[in-house]
Design a protein around this motif. Structure first.
Motif, PDB file in Angstrom:
ATOM      1  N   ALA A   1       0.478  -0.438   9.664  1.00 25.48           N
ATOM      2  CA  ALA A   1      -0.410  -1.578   9.907  1.00 25.48           C
ATOM      3  C   ALA A   1      -0.081  -2.733   8.966  1.00 25.48           C
ATOM      4  CB  ALA A   1      -1.868  -1.151   9.740  1.00 25.48           C
ATOM      5  N   TYR A   2       0.196  -2.408   7.700  1.00 24.39           N
ATOM      6  CA  TYR A   2       0.523  -3.459   6.733  1.00 24.39           C
ATOM      7  C   TYR A   2       1.958  -3.974   6.888  1.00 24.39           C
ATOM      8  CZ  TYR A   2      -3.843  -2.988   4.135  1.00 24.39           C
ATOM      9  OH  TYR A   2      -5.163  -3.013   3.764  1.00 24.39           O
ATOM     10  N   ALA A   3       2.815  -3.170   7.499  1.00 21.85           N
ATOM     11  CA  ALA A   3       4.198  -3.610   7.729  1.00 21.85           C
ATOM     12  C   ALA A   3       4.287  -4.582   8.889  1.00 21.85           C
ATOM     13  CB  ALA A   3       5.095  -2.401   7.991  1.00 21.85           C
ATOM     14  N   ALA A   4       3.207  -4.689   9.689  1.00 18.17           N
ATOM     15  CA  ALA A   4       3.189  -5.615  10.828  1.00 18.17           C
ATOM     16  C   ALA A   4       3.284  -7.052  10.325  1.00 18.17           C
ATOM     17  CB  ALA A   4       1.916  -5.408  11.646  1.00 18.17           C
ATOM     18  N   ASP A   5       3.685  -7.946  11.216  1.00 12.81           N
ATOM     19  CA  ASP A   5       3.784  -9.365  10.852  1.00 12.81           C
ATOM     20  C   ASP A   5       2.412  -9.946  10.556  1.00 12.81           C
ATOM     21  OD1 ASP A   5       6.682  -9.631  11.381  1.00 12.81           O
ATOM     22  OD2 ASP A   5       6.096  -9.236  13.455  1.00 12.81           O
ATOM     23  N   ILE A   6       1.414  -9.478  11.314  1.00 21.06           N
ATOM     24  CA  ILE A   6       0.037  -9.973  11.161  1.00 21.06           C
ATOM     25  C   ILE A   6      -0.901  -8.769  11.124  1.00 21.06           C
ATOM     26  CG2 ILE A   6      -1.809 -11.362  12.208  1.00 21.06           C
ATOM     27  CD1 ILE A   6       0.492 -12.922  13.653  1.00 21.06           C
ATOM     28  N   THR A   7      -1.750  -8.692  10.118  1.00 20.02           N
ATOM     29  CA  THR A   7      -2.671  -7.563   9.975  1.00 20.02           C
ATOM     30  C   THR A   7      -4.104  -8.063   9.941  1.00 20.02           C
ATOM     31  OG1 THR A   7      -0.998  -6.403   8.651  1.00 20.02           O
ATOM     32  CG2 THR A   7      -3.243  -5.537   8.588  1.00 20.02           C
ATOM     33  N   TYR A   8      -4.916  -7.564  10.866  1.00 19.79           N
ATOM     34  CA  TYR A   8      -6.341  -7.894  10.909  1.00 19.79           C
ATOM     35  C   TYR A   8      -7.124  -6.814  10.164  1.00 19.79           C
ATOM     36  CZ  TYR A   8      -5.451 -11.409  14.555  1.00 19.79           C
ATOM     37  OH  TYR A   8      -5.007 -12.506  15.259  1.00 19.79           O
ATOM     38  N   GLY A   9      -8.209  -7.203   9.512  1.00 13.23           N
ATOM     39  CA  GLY A   9      -9.030  -6.214   8.823  1.00 13.23           C
ATOM     40  C   GLY A   9     -10.226  -6.855   8.148  1.00 13.23           C
ATOM     41  N   THR A  10     -11.034  -6.037   7.500  1.00 18.97           N
ATOM     42  CA  THR A  10     -12.205  -6.540   6.785  1.00 18.97           C
ATOM     43  C   THR A  10     -11.879  -6.730   5.307  1.00 18.97           C
ATOM     44  OG1 THR A  10     -13.012  -4.303   6.324  1.00 18.97           O
ATOM     45  CG2 THR A  10     -13.775  -5.339   8.357  1.00 18.97           C
ATOM     46  N   ASN A  11     -12.628  -7.605   4.672  1.00 16.18           N
ATOM     47  CA  ASN A  11     -12.401  -7.868   3.250  1.00 16.18           C
ATOM     48  C   ASN A  11     -12.498  -6.589   2.418  1.00 16.18           C
ATOM     49  OD1 ASN A  11     -15.131  -8.064   4.165  1.00 16.18           O
ATOM     50  ND2 ASN A  11     -15.769  -8.923   2.224  1.00 16.18           N
ATOM     51  N   ASN A  12     -13.495  -5.746   2.731  1.00 15.31           N
ATOM     52  CA  ASN A  12     -13.660  -4.519   1.953  1.00 15.31           C
ATOM     53  C   ASN A  12     -12.495  -3.557   2.136  1.00 15.31           C
ATOM     54  OD1 ASN A  12     -16.061  -5.440   0.979  1.00 15.31           O
ATOM     55  ND2 ASN A  12     -17.354  -4.144   2.253  1.00 15.31           N
ATOM     56  N   GLU A  13     -12.004  -3.430   3.378  1.00 16.11           N
ATOM     57  CA  GLU A  13     -10.920  -2.478   3.626  1.00 16.11           C
ATOM     58  C   GLU A  13      -9.629  -2.916   2.942  1.00 16.11           C
ATOM     59  OE1 GLU A  13      -9.794   1.287   5.269  1.00 16.11           O
ATOM     60  OE2 GLU A  13     -11.670   0.287   4.746  1.00 16.11           O
ATOM     61  N   PHE A  14      -9.328  -4.215   2.966  1.00 18.74           N
ATOM     62  CA  PHE A  14      -8.156  -4.708   2.240  1.00 18.74           C
ATOM     63  C   PHE A  14      -8.287  -4.384   0.748  1.00 18.74           C
ATOM     64  CE2 PHE A  14      -7.583  -7.788   5.866  1.00 18.74           C
ATOM     65  CZ  PHE A  14      -6.305  -7.392   6.208  1.00 18.74           C
ATOM     66  N   GLY A  15      -9.474  -4.617   0.197  1.00 22.72           N
ATOM     67  CA  GLY A  15      -9.694  -4.356  -1.223  1.00 22.72           C
ATOM     68  C   GLY A  15      -9.616  -2.881  -1.571  1.00 22.72           C
ATOM     69  N   PHE A  16     -10.246  -2.032  -0.737  1.00 20.93           N
ATOM     70  CA  PHE A  16     -10.213  -0.585  -0.999  1.00 20.93           C
ATOM     71  C   PHE A  16      -8.792  -0.031  -0.862  1.00 20.93           C
ATOM     72  CE2 PHE A  16     -14.916  -0.330  -0.093  1.00 20.93           C
ATOM     73  CZ  PHE A  16     -15.250   0.128  -1.359  1.00 20.93           C
ATOM     74  N   ASP A  17      -8.019  -0.549   0.090  1.00 20.88           N
ATOM     75  CA  ASP A  17      -6.634  -0.085   0.228  1.00 20.88           C
ATOM     76  C   ASP A  17      -5.823  -0.438  -1.018  1.00 20.88           C
ATOM     77  OD1 ASP A  17      -6.930   1.127   2.672  1.00 20.88           O
ATOM     78  OD2 ASP A  17      -6.277  -0.604   3.838  1.00 20.88           O
ATOM     79  N   TYR A  18      -6.120  -1.595  -1.610  1.00 21.21           N
ATOM     80  CA  TYR A  18      -5.448  -1.974  -2.858  1.00 21.21           C
ATOM     81  C   TYR A  18      -5.799  -0.977  -3.974  1.00 21.21           C
ATOM     82  CZ  TYR A  18      -4.554  -4.468  -7.216  1.00 21.21           C
ATOM     83  OH  TYR A  18      -4.130  -4.797  -8.482  1.00 21.21           O
ATOM     84  N   LEU A  19      -7.080  -0.613  -4.061  1.00 28.69           N
ATOM     85  CA  LEU A  19      -7.511   0.355  -5.082  1.00 28.69           C
ATOM     86  C   LEU A  19      -6.871   1.716  -4.848  1.00 28.69           C
ATOM     87  CD1 LEU A  19     -11.334  -0.438  -5.462  1.00 28.69           C
ATOM     88  CD2 LEU A  19      -9.449  -1.150  -6.940  1.00 28.69           C
ATOM     89  N   ARG A  20      -6.840   2.151  -3.567  1.00 24.03           N
ATOM     90  CA  ARG A  20      -6.235   3.448  -3.244  1.00 24.03           C
ATOM     91  C   ARG A  20      -4.745   3.449  -3.592  1.00 24.03           C
ATOM     92  NH1 ARG A  20     -10.491   3.848   0.937  1.00 24.03           N
ATOM     93  NH2 ARG A  20      -9.464   2.293   2.242  1.00 24.03           N
ATOM     94  N   ASP A  21      -4.082   2.310  -3.377  1.00 24.93           N
ATOM     95  CA  ASP A  21      -2.664   2.209  -3.739  1.00 24.93           C
ATOM     96  C   ASP A  21      -2.470   2.371  -5.249  1.00 24.93           C
ATOM     97  OD1 ASP A  21      -1.915   1.894  -1.152  1.00 24.93           O
ATOM     98  OD2 ASP A  21      -1.275  -0.200  -1.315  1.00 24.93           O
ATOM     99  N   ASN A  22      -3.398   1.831  -6.027  1.00 26.15           N
ATOM    100  CA  ASN A  22      -3.294   1.936  -7.480  1.00 26.15           C
ATOM    101  C   ASN A  22      -3.544   3.352  -7.976  1.00 26.15           C
ATOM    102  OD1 ASN A  22      -2.998  -0.754  -9.205  1.00 26.15           O
ATOM    103  ND2 ASN A  22      -3.976  -1.260  -7.272  1.00 26.15           N
ATOM    104  N   MET A  23      -4.184   4.170  -7.143  1.00 23.35           N
ATOM    105  CA  MET A  23      -4.432   5.568  -7.508  1.00 23.35           C
ATOM    106  C   MET A  23      -3.423   6.515  -6.870  1.00 23.35           C
ATOM    107  SD  MET A  23      -8.573   5.510  -6.986  1.00 23.35           S
ATOM    108  CE  MET A  23      -8.712   7.272  -7.208  1.00 23.35           C
ATOM    109  N   ALA A  24      -2.548   5.990  -6.006  1.00 25.35           N
ATOM    110  CA  ALA A  24      -1.607   6.837  -5.274  1.00 25.35           C
ATOM    111  C   ALA A  24      -0.641   7.529  -6.237  1.00 25.35           C
ATOM    112  CB  ALA A  24      -0.822   6.012  -4.260  1.00 25.35           C
ATOM    113  N   PRO A  25      -0.408   8.844  -6.053  1.00 26.33           N
ATOM    114  CA  PRO A  25       0.493   9.574  -6.966  1.00 26.33           C
ATOM    115  C   PRO A  25       1.962   9.223  -6.776  1.00 26.33           C
ATOM    116  CG  PRO A  25      -0.324  11.028  -5.227  1.00 26.33           C
ATOM    117  CD  PRO A  25      -1.065   9.741  -5.089  1.00 26.33           C
ATOM    118  N   THR A  26       2.349   8.812  -5.545  1.00 31.09           N
ATOM    119  CA  THR A  26       3.752   8.468  -5.287  1.00 31.09           C
ATOM    120  C   THR A  26       3.825   7.171  -4.495  1.00 31.09           C
ATOM    121  OG1 THR A  26       3.896   9.598  -3.138  1.00 31.09           O
ATOM    122  CG2 THR A  26       4.305  10.932  -5.123  1.00 31.09           C
ATOM    123  N   LEU A  27       4.990   6.557  -4.481  1.00 28.83           N
ATOM    124  CA  LEU A  27       5.192   5.319  -3.712  1.00 28.83           C
ATOM    125  C   LEU A  27       4.979   5.547  -2.221  1.00 28.83           C
ATOM    126  CD1 LEU A  27       8.350   3.786  -5.464  1.00 28.83           C
ATOM    127  CD2 LEU A  27       6.014   2.878  -5.500  1.00 28.83           C
TER     128      LEU A  27
END
Length: 540
Positions: free
Chosen positions: A169-195
């Motif tokens: 979804a994020y690799a797409a040219d255009i990604t639709y979503g909610t402000n909270n989901e974009f923010g939470f995905d950023y937080l989850r990425d910072n907690m991710a154990p691997t790339l």
């Protein structure tokens, strides 16, 4: 001189004229674009990308890309951008806030900068205030982008949540979503154990719908990912019981403006007696002081049907700005557990914060930020100081026909509500559709009770009717329709006089006994709509 240089050199007071100057250049290409076949028009995407590879900038492509998008929108969804919408699209591309009046088609405007910046391949994030709007826009406006050969993604809670699906979804040219989901995905990425477990690929360009709501009203709201601590449910229930017997201004004092509750000596003595402890403030008993504080705050500062509602045996936070339920959010530092104890519902295990970020800090990470709203002028200084965003008022396509009357001031709330009910009843008898805004769930339900007593049929739109929100709003323009809403619930959904035909048709299909599952969107299909058989498309 390039377009961007020309615009930026225009100065603060002349930005609007500079945007108006782009319109004739775009319109001059209309005839040649209309003459292109579907294949030739779609081929423009590949041509633009080749030109970017050869060194041309997105600003160099703006006029042609906007002309192509307008023609594509007309062919795919039957909507052609007005000149003022072109101006709004350019404002977004330059990283400004386009202030456009309600009903001026901000959703369609977003296709212009989204397509242009999507050509760069670094990702464009279209940010909306709720799941319904994100899904609707991804399906509706996404058809234009997909027809032009761009990939469209969607990120909302409960939809394709595995890391590999999120990455797509994020690799797409255009990604639709909610402000909270974009923010939470950023937080989850910072907690991710691997790339490989990360989903976002960067923060290139965000177009924020209802920008004043997201970047100002909710800016300081922290997004929090929590983990569970040991259960202390019995202690919360015990303190909830104890503080019920304490009296305000006798056993404790309350400063509501500062959100502070201070136990007095008399109250402390009563608590110590009830708990059977000699000194509440002994080092060993320090946690008891915290328990007392949160129990008193839950009792005095957090009100049912204003700050929270009870839904399915759970305490759910109500957003003070929108009146919507904030699913998954919990107050920290034991407040949520204290409220659960106060209301006598099951206490969920206490949480500790693992990762957090405010919406303000999240959106400041983007290389370029633009926004749309109907109400930005009042927040212009804060948008400029905090985000470096200039506000540009875009003129309406036609003169505004709405008549704005002066405010009426009443001595008391009872008199005000009586006058409101009389006014609504009079308009209801004439068949005039009425939309009533209230500041909280509590006020909306109070007005609803008064209207019921007066015999006025109506719909209530607040946190408790969140799942029906879109349907209620789309039909708010029908004859004799009266809709009572919290101040921002239903934002972004069109109210059409006479009712929304598509919404009525969907309701009728469901009424006839068909399953809601048959009315799917493109994101639930195995293939994009355009690649499905012709019979399916025509039936759709």
């Amino acid at each position: 001189m390039g377009i961007l240089d020309r615009i930026l050199r225009a100065g603060e007071g002349k930005k609007l004229k500079a945007l108006e100057g782009l319109v004739p250049e775009i319109n001059a290409l209309s005839t040649s674009m209309t003459a292109l076949s579907d294949d030739a028009l779609r081929a423009k995407t590949g041509e633009f990308r080749q030109r970017i590879e050869r060194g041309e900038s997105l600003d160099d492509l703006l006029v042609e890309a906007f002309a192509v998008t307008r023609e594509a929108a007309g062919r795919v969804i039957g909507q052609r951008h007005y000149d003022v919408q072109m101006m709004g699209g350019a404002a977004l591309h330059f990283g400004w806030v386009a202030e456009m009046k309600t009903g001026e088609g901000k959703t369609l405007v977003s296709t212009l900068p989204a397509y242009l910046n999507g050509l760069g391949g670094q990702g464009v994030h279209l940010v909306t205030v709720n799941d319904y709007l994100a899904r609707r826009d991804a399906e509706w406006m996404g058809r234009v982008h997909k027809w032009m050969g761009l990939k469209v993604g969607l990120v909302i809670p409960g939809f394709k949540e595995r890391p590999i699906e999120k990455r797509a979804a994020y690799a797409a040219d255009i990604t639709y979503g909610t402000n909270n989901e974009f923010g939470f995905d950023y937080l989850r990425d910072n907690m991710a154990p691997t790339l490989d477990d990360k989903s976002q690929r960067g923060h290139n360009f965000a177009i924020v719908d209802e920008v004043d709501s997201i970047l100002i009203d909710e800016a300081r709201t922290p997004l929090i990912i929590s983990g569970r601590l040991a259960d202390a449910a019995k202690l919360y229930y015990r303190f909830a019981s104890v503080v019920r017997s304490l009296k305000r201004d006798v056993d404790y004092e309350v400063e509501e403006d500062k959100r502070i509750v201070v136990p007095l000596e008399a109250g402390i003595d009563k608590v110590e007696l009830a708990l059977g402890v000699a000194n509440l403030y002994d080092e060993v008993q320090q946690n008891l002081v915290h328990q007392l504080q949160v129990a008193l705050k839950a009792k005095e500062l957090y009100k049912r049907d204003k700050d929270y509602i009870i839904q399915n045996g759970e305490v759910k936070i109500v957003d003070e700005f929108t009146g919507r339920v904030l699913d998954g959010r919990r107050w920290s530092e034991g407040i949520h557990q204290a409220i659960e104890a106060k209301e006598g519902v099951k206490i969920k295990e206490e949480n500790q914060t693992l990762a957090t970020i405010t919406l303000q800090n999240y959106f400041r990470m983007y290389d370029k930020l633009g926004g749309m709203t109907g109400t930005a002028s009042t927040e212009a200084a804060e948008l400029k100081n905090t985000y470096g965003l200039d506000v540009v008022p875009i003129p309406t396509n036609k003169p505004v026909g709405r008549v704005d009357h002066a405010d009426l001031i009443y001595k008391g709330e009872a008199g005000k509500f009586d006058a409101v009910v009389e006014d609504i009843a009079e308009r209801f008898e004439r068949g005039q559709p009425v939309l009533v805004g209230t500041i909280s769930v509590e006020k909306s339900e109070h007005l609803s009770r008064l209207l019921t007593q007066r015999g006025v049929d109506h719909e209530v739109l607040n946190a408790k009717q969140h799942t029906r929100e879109a349907h209620i709003v789309t039909q708010a323009g029908r004859l004799h329709a009266v809709t009572v809403a919290t101040n921002m619930a239903g934002r972004g959904v069109d109210i059409l006089l006479g009712g929304n035909p598509e919404g009525l048709a969907r309701a009728q299909v469901l009424k006839e006994g068909h399953s809601a599952d048959v009315m799917v969107d493109d994101f639930a299909l195995s293939l994009p709509l355009e690649e499905m058989p012709e019979d399916f498309q025509s039936a759709r």
